[in-house]
Design an enzyme around this catalytic site. Structure first.
Site, PDB file in Angstrom:
ATOM      1  N   ASP A  43      48.986 -34.249  -8.082  1.00  0.00           N
ATOM      2  CA  ASP A  43      50.130 -33.341  -8.221  1.00  0.00           C
ATOM      3  C   ASP A  43      51.080 -33.415  -7.028  1.00  0.00           C
ATOM      4  O   ASP A  43      52.296 -33.301  -7.193  1.00  0.00           O
ATOM      5  CB  ASP A  43      49.625 -31.904  -8.394  1.00  0.00           C
ATOM      6  CG  ASP A  43      48.952 -31.695  -9.741  1.00  0.00           C
ATOM      7  OD1 ASP A  43      49.382 -32.349 -10.712  1.00  0.00           O
ATOM      8  OD2 ASP A  43      48.002 -30.897  -9.821  1.00  0.00           O
ATOM      9  N   ARG A  64      46.994 -14.678  12.309  1.00  0.00           N
ATOM     10  CA  ARG A  64      47.182 -13.280  12.686  1.00  0.00           C
ATOM     11  C   ARG A  64      48.123 -12.617  11.685  1.00  0.00           C
ATOM     12  O   ARG A  64      48.950 -13.273  11.060  1.00  0.00           O
ATOM     13  CB  ARG A  64      47.773 -13.163  14.091  1.00  0.00           C
ATOM     14  CG  ARG A  64      46.874 -13.645  15.214  1.00  0.00           C
ATOM     15  CD  ARG A  64      47.517 -13.359  16.561  1.00  0.00           C
ATOM     16  NE  ARG A  64      46.753 -13.916  17.669  1.00  0.00           N
ATOM     17  CZ  ARG A  64      45.725 -13.319  18.243  1.00  0.00           C
ATOM     18  NH1 ARG A  64      45.343 -12.128  17.808  1.00  0.00           N
ATOM     19  NH2 ARG A  64      45.084 -13.879  19.244  1.00  0.00           N
TER      20      ARG A  64
END
Length: 283
Positions: free
Chosen positions: A69, A154
């Site tokens: 793909d 984070r």
């Protein structure tokens, strides 16, 4: 009748090289000229004619992309400004967007005679407004645009606007803005909805949001999505387009995402529904 065909491929496994060569030889036997500007490994230099980018983009009537793909998406993006259809031949793993296997020589003549339909796929433009300048990828996104942290994962903050109205103020590991084509890729893994690729819509999927009320949202294709006030402790936030184009995002940047005027064109030979393909590939 198609006369000039461009070829794209990912570095194939050894067992696939001969299959690809046989496929291209069958195409050439039908009188087609095969061209490429990207055969850096010289795997098909006795079959394909090496040309410049400009000649390839201006003359190719069809692109055959051998790979998975990712290879098909890359080719579809690359040729989308030229309205050139792409035929995906699966030599990868999933091959969700592929139409043929490299062994299916029996349908090549059908392709050359243009006995197929074109599956048009919506794409997304992204503009990064930075002061008085605008930064944008060379090509629109076919799958998704991802906003996420760099090497250290984070939480970061962002505000999301829809047609100028603030609809989210969130903390998350990131956010995915996907097309219907991309709804079965990263967005699906992050809990986003599956959308029929014939639809035109924009899907926003938060990645691990730090609240219970942040959920994926489907917007109309004419919606103007804006993401502002992006911030995190180390300022290592990056925007990625289809896993290829990467841009670092600064705190004062304003990211605008909207439907592109360009669409990708995929060749379809079989009368398979979206749900049939989904069941076959995703089980």
């Amino acid at each position: 009748m198609i006369n000039i065909i461009s070829v794209r491929y990912r570095p194939p496994k050894n067992e696939d090289i001969e299959k690809i060569r046989n496929f291209l030889k069958a195409v050439k036997m039908l009188g087609c000229r095969i061209i490429t500007s990207k055969d850096d490994d010289n795997l098909f230099d006795d079959i394909a004619e090496y040309v410049t980018d400009r000649e390839e983009y201006s003359t190719a009537e069809l692109v055959i992309a051998f790979g998975g793909d990712g290879t098909i998406i890359k080719a579809a993006r690359e040729f989308s400004p030229y309205n050139t259809p792409v035929l995906g031949v699966n030599t990868g793993t999933l091959g969700y967007l592929a139409e043929l296997s490299p062994d299916e020589h029996d349908v090549i003549e059908k392709v050359i005679c243009e006995d197929f339909r074109i599956d048009e796929r919506m794409m997304l433009d992204v503009l990064i407004h930075r002061g008085d300048s605008i930064i944008t990828p060379d090509l629109p996104a076919l799958n998704e645009i991802v906003l996420a942290n760099g090497p250290v994962s984070r939480l970061f903050k962002y505000d999301l606007y829809s047609d100028g109205v603030q609809v989210q103020s969130a903390r998350a590991d990131g956010i995915i803005i996907a097309t219907p084509t991309g709804s079965t890729a990263y967005s699906l893994s992050a809990g986003g909805p599956i959308a029929d690729p014939s639809l035109e819509c924009i899907i926003t999927t938060p990645i691990c949001p730090f609240t219970l009320n942040q959920r994926p949202v489907i917007y109309g294709s004419r919606t103007n999505i804006e993401i502002c006030s992006v911030s995190c402790r180390e300022n290592n936030i990056y925007l990625t387009v289809d896993g290829a184009d990467i841009f670092q995002i600064l705190p004062d940047d304003r990211i605008q995402i909207k439907k592109s005027d360009i669409s990708a064109k995929l060749v379809r030979l079989r009368n398979r529904s979206f749900l049939e393909i989904l069941h076959e590939k995703m089980s």
